[in-house]
Design a protein around this motif. Structure first.
Motif, PDB file in Angstrom:
ATOM      1  N   TYR A  40       0.838  -1.193   0.000  1.00 43.66           N
ATOM      2  CA  TYR A  40       0.000   0.000   0.000  1.00 43.66           C
ATOM      3  C   TYR A  40       0.872   1.242   0.000  1.00 43.66           C
ATOM      4  O   TYR A  40       1.775   1.365   0.824  1.00 43.66           O
ATOM      5  N   ASP A  44      -2.809   6.161  -2.261  1.00 40.44           N
ATOM      6  CA  ASP A  44      -3.984   5.273  -2.271  1.00 40.44           C
ATOM      7  C   ASP A  44      -3.918   4.191  -3.340  1.00 40.44           C
ATOM      8  O   ASP A  44      -4.926   3.798  -3.906  1.00 40.44           O
ATOM      9  N   LEU A  72      -8.333   3.694   2.606  1.00 37.05           N
ATOM     10  CA  LEU A  72      -8.303   4.803   1.658  1.00 37.05           C
ATOM     11  C   LEU A  72      -8.217   6.142   2.378  1.00 37.05           C
ATOM     12  O   LEU A  72      -8.899   6.363   3.363  1.00 37.05           O
ATOM     13  N   GLU A  73      -7.392   7.014   1.862  1.00 32.86           N
ATOM     14  CA  GLU A  73      -7.314   8.362   2.395  1.00 32.86           C
ATOM     15  C   GLU A  73      -8.126   9.323   1.532  1.00 32.86           C
ATOM     16  O   GLU A  73      -8.361  10.455   1.915  1.00 32.86           O
ATOM     17  N   GLY A  77     -10.051   4.856  -4.913  1.00 30.24           N
ATOM     18  CA  GLY A  77      -8.884   4.015  -4.726  1.00 30.24           C
ATOM     19  C   GLY A  77      -8.334   3.539  -6.053  1.00 30.24           C
ATOM     20  O   GLY A  77      -8.979   3.661  -7.099  1.00 30.24           O
TER      21      GLY A  77
END
Length: 148
Positions: A40, A44, A72-73, A77
Motif C-alpha cells: 500500500y 492510495d 483509503l485516504e 482508490g
C-alpha cells in the motif's frame, strides 16, 4: 481466509530498499501471505501480486477490497493487480468485485496471451461503470490508474 483488516494483522513497514525516490509514491506498508503480497502506497494505490498457481476466490477478493477501502485516504482508490501468478479465477469473483468496488479504478497487469484471456473473462462480467483495464507494463498501469 483473512488477508488484512482486523486488529491482529501485522503490517510490515517499508524497508529502506523499498522506499522510492522523493516525489514518487512512498510504500507505507506491505503484507505477505501464502498466496498474495499486498503493498500500500501513500497515493492510495494498493498493489496486489499473487503466488504462481493461485486460484482467485471470492473470499480473497473480498479481503483485498476490504483492505483497500478501509485504508483509503481519498474517496477513490487505485488497485494494481498483477494477475501473472493466477492459474484460475472463480466464476463469481467479477460479480462480487463489481458490486463492491465501483469507486476503485483497477489495472490488471499481465504478461502475455493467457493473462489477457483471464483478464477479459474477468472484465466482461464487471458493471459498466467500473474502470478496469488490462495492461502489460507497470508504467502503463500507473498511467491508467491516475488518468483524470
Amino acid at each position: 481466509m483473512t488477508i488484512l483488516g482486523d486488529s491482529t494483522d501485522t503490517l510490515e513497514p517499508a524497508t529502506a530498499s523499498e522506499v522510492v525516490a522523493p516525489g514518487a509514491a512512498q510504500l507505507l506498508w506491505k503484507s505477505t501471505q501464502p498466496h498474495v503480497q499486498i503493498r500500500y502506497f501513500d497515493d492510495d494505490l494498493l498493489e496486489v501480486s499473487f503466488t504462481p498457481g493461485t486460484v482467485l476466490t471470492i473470499s480473497m477478493v473480498q479481503d483485498i477490497l476490504n483492505a483497500l477501502t478501509s485504508r483509503l485516504e481519498t474517496k477513490t482508490g487505485h488497485l494494481l493487480a498483477n494477475i501473472s501468478g493466477l492459474s484460475n479465477v472463480d466464476t463469481d469473483v467479477a460479480r462480487v468485485f463489481s458490486k463492491f468496488s465501483r469507486n476503485v479504478r483497477v489495472a490488471l497487469l499481465g504478461s502475455g496471451p493467457a493473462d489477457q484471456v483471464l483478464a477479459r473473462f474477468f472484465m466482461r462480467n464487471l458493471h459498466p461503470e467500473h474502470l478496469c483495464a488490462y495492461v502489460e507494463g507497470r508504467e502503463e498501469a500507473i498511467a491508467f490508474l491516475y488518468k483524470p
